[in-house]
Motif scaffolding. Structure first.
Motif, PDB file in Angstrom:
ATOM      1  N   MET A 119       0.829  -1.197   0.000  1.00 31.70           N
ATOM      2  CA  MET A 119       0.000   0.000   0.000  1.00 31.70           C
ATOM      3  C   MET A 119       0.870   1.256   0.000  1.00 31.70           C
ATOM      4  SD  MET A 119      -2.910  -1.189   2.727  1.00 31.70           S
ATOM      5  CE  MET A 119      -3.751   0.378   2.765  1.00 31.70           C
ATOM      6  N   TRP A 131      -3.070   0.177  -4.899  1.00 31.50           N
ATOM      7  CA  TRP A 131      -3.398   0.439  -3.496  1.00 31.50           C
ATOM      8  C   TRP A 131      -4.668  -0.314  -3.100  1.00 31.50           C
ATOM      9  CZ3 TRP A 131      -7.727   2.321  -1.160  1.00 31.50           C
ATOM     10  CH2 TRP A 131      -7.617   2.561   0.234  1.00 31.50           C
ATOM     11  N   ASP A 135      -5.020  -3.046  -0.215  1.00 28.62           N
ATOM     12  CA  ASP A 135      -5.967  -2.757   0.863  1.00 28.62           C
ATOM     13  C   ASP A 135      -6.930  -3.933   1.046  1.00 28.62           C
ATOM     14  OD1 ASP A 135      -7.286  -0.876   2.761  1.00 28.62           O
ATOM     15  OD2 ASP A 135      -8.936  -1.041   1.330  1.00 28.62           O
ATOM     16  N   ASP A 136      -7.411  -4.496  -0.049  1.00 21.56           N
ATOM     17  CA  ASP A 136      -8.281  -5.671   0.026  1.00 21.56           C
ATOM     18  C   ASP A 136      -7.555  -6.829   0.711  1.00 21.56           C
ATOM     19  OD1 ASP A 136     -10.395  -4.420  -1.205  1.00 21.56           O
ATOM     20  OD2 ASP A 136      -9.987  -5.242  -3.195  1.00 21.56           O
ATOM     21  N   HIS A 139      -7.356  -6.328   4.585  1.00 23.52           N
ATOM     22  CA  HIS A 139      -8.606  -6.611   5.294  1.00 23.52           C
ATOM     23  C   HIS A 139      -8.942  -8.100   5.292  1.00 23.52           C
ATOM     24  CE1 HIS A 139      -9.919  -2.520   6.273  1.00 23.52           C
ATOM     25  NE2 HIS A 139      -9.296  -2.166   5.161  1.00 23.52           N
ATOM     26  N   LYS A 166     -16.064   0.919  -3.706  1.00 23.82           N
ATOM     27  CA  LYS A 166     -14.735   1.531  -3.660  1.00 23.82           C
ATOM     28  C   LYS A 166     -14.217   1.810  -5.059  1.00 23.82           C
ATOM     29  CE  LYS A 166     -11.687  -0.349  -0.937  1.00 23.82           C
ATOM     30  NZ  LYS A 166     -10.935  -1.408  -0.245  1.00 23.82           N
ATOM     31  N   SER A 179      -5.111   6.073   5.648  1.00 19.22           N
ATOM     32  CA  SER A 179      -5.520   4.667   5.719  1.00 19.22           C
ATOM     33  C   SER A 179      -4.314   3.768   5.959  1.00 19.22           C
ATOM     34  CB  SER A 179      -6.223   4.270   4.422  1.00 19.22           C
ATOM     35  OG  SER A 179      -6.659   2.926   4.482  1.00 19.22           O
ATOM     36  N   ASN A 180      -3.213   4.051   5.278  1.00 17.68           N
ATOM     37  CA  ASN A 180      -1.996   3.261   5.469  1.00 17.68           C
ATOM     38  C   ASN A 180      -1.493   3.371   6.905  1.00 17.68           C
ATOM     39  OD1 ASN A 180      -2.359   3.117   2.710  1.00 17.68           O
ATOM     40  ND2 ASN A 180      -0.200   3.413   2.209  1.00 17.68           N
ATOM     41  N   HIS A 183      -3.633   1.269   9.206  1.00 20.24           N
ATOM     42  CA  HIS A 183      -3.309  -0.152   9.086  1.00 20.24           C
ATOM     43  C   HIS A 183      -2.016  -0.484   9.806  1.00 20.24           C
ATOM     44  CE1 HIS A 183      -5.910  -0.573   5.197  1.00 20.24           C
ATOM     45  NE2 HIS A 183      -6.621  -0.594   6.298  1.00 20.24           N
TER      46      HIS A 183
END
Length: 225
Positions: A119, A131, A135-136, A139, A166, A179-180, A183
């Protein structure tokens, strides 16, 4: 002699994958109607696997089957996304807490860390497609580490609708740098075995993601017709 049913099953699975691809790419536009015969001709197969695929995609919330009218590609709905994210926020936050309680080693968390690295790299390259893929993966791995089969099943059932929403907003949203960082903080909390922090950070992260997504859907009028 038993009848060989492998070919129809294979065709149905191929139809699922190809129709999903057409929906996610926008070639089968939200709100559009399509006859089974049209889709069968487009994919070069009979109507039977098309019908089987449509039933599966209907259960995933991507389309609806309409008697004598074929299928309708369902639009992305901001209200649907709010409901879905409410559920995902609670379940994924639970998974984050359970993962922290499990006492995983760095080696066991390698895939989670790799997703964060990818990411970061995607942001540097300004590649939002890469990205989104990473990201998928983050999660999905987080849910797997939570080690609850029922949580995994419910999240998987909703994942296609979230991925599609998305995808429809990916290039009009702010660059997902925060977001990164979220995480990374969740990863560190899991590694330290801090369940409360892992749950709290991930919960706030998902709520923020929900607000960004639904605001964009409403602002740009990407919603139910």
């Amino acid at each position: 002699m038993n009848k060989d049913t492998s070919k129809p099953a294979s065709n149905a699975q191929r139809a699922v994958q190809e129709l999903r691809g057409l929906i996610f790419s926008g070639e089968l536009a939200a709100g559009s109607d399509h006859l089974e015969t049209e889709l069968a001709a487009r994919l070069g197969m009979s109507r039977t696997p098309i019908r089987e695929a449509a039933l599966m995609l209907e259960s995933q919330g991507l389309l609806e089957m309409r008697p004598r009218k074929g299928v309708r590609i369902l639009p992305v709905s901001a209200s649907d996304m709010r409901e879905i994210y409410d559920v995902l926020t609670e379940l994924e936050s639970l998974a984050a807490a359970r993962a922290a309680e499990a006492g995983y080693s760095k080696e066991e968390l390698a895939d989670l860390k790799a997703a964060i690295h990818d990411m970061d790299q995607a942001i540097k390259e300004e590649s939002l497609d890469k990205w989104a893929e990473a990201d998928d993966r983050f999660h999905a791995e987080l849910v797997r580490l939570g080690d609850n089969s029922r949580v995994s099943s419910i999240v998987a059932m909703m994942s296609d609708q979230v991925r599609r929403a998305k995808a429809s907003t990916l290039f009009i949203r702010p660059l997902p740098v925060q977001s990164n960082e979220d995480h990374r903080a969740v990863y560190r909390a899991i590694l330290k075995g801090d369940a409360d922090t892992a749950r709290r950070i991930h919960h706030a992260h998902r709520e923020h993601a929900r607000d960004i997504l639904t605001d964009l859907l409403e602002k740009h009028r990407i919603h139910s017709l």
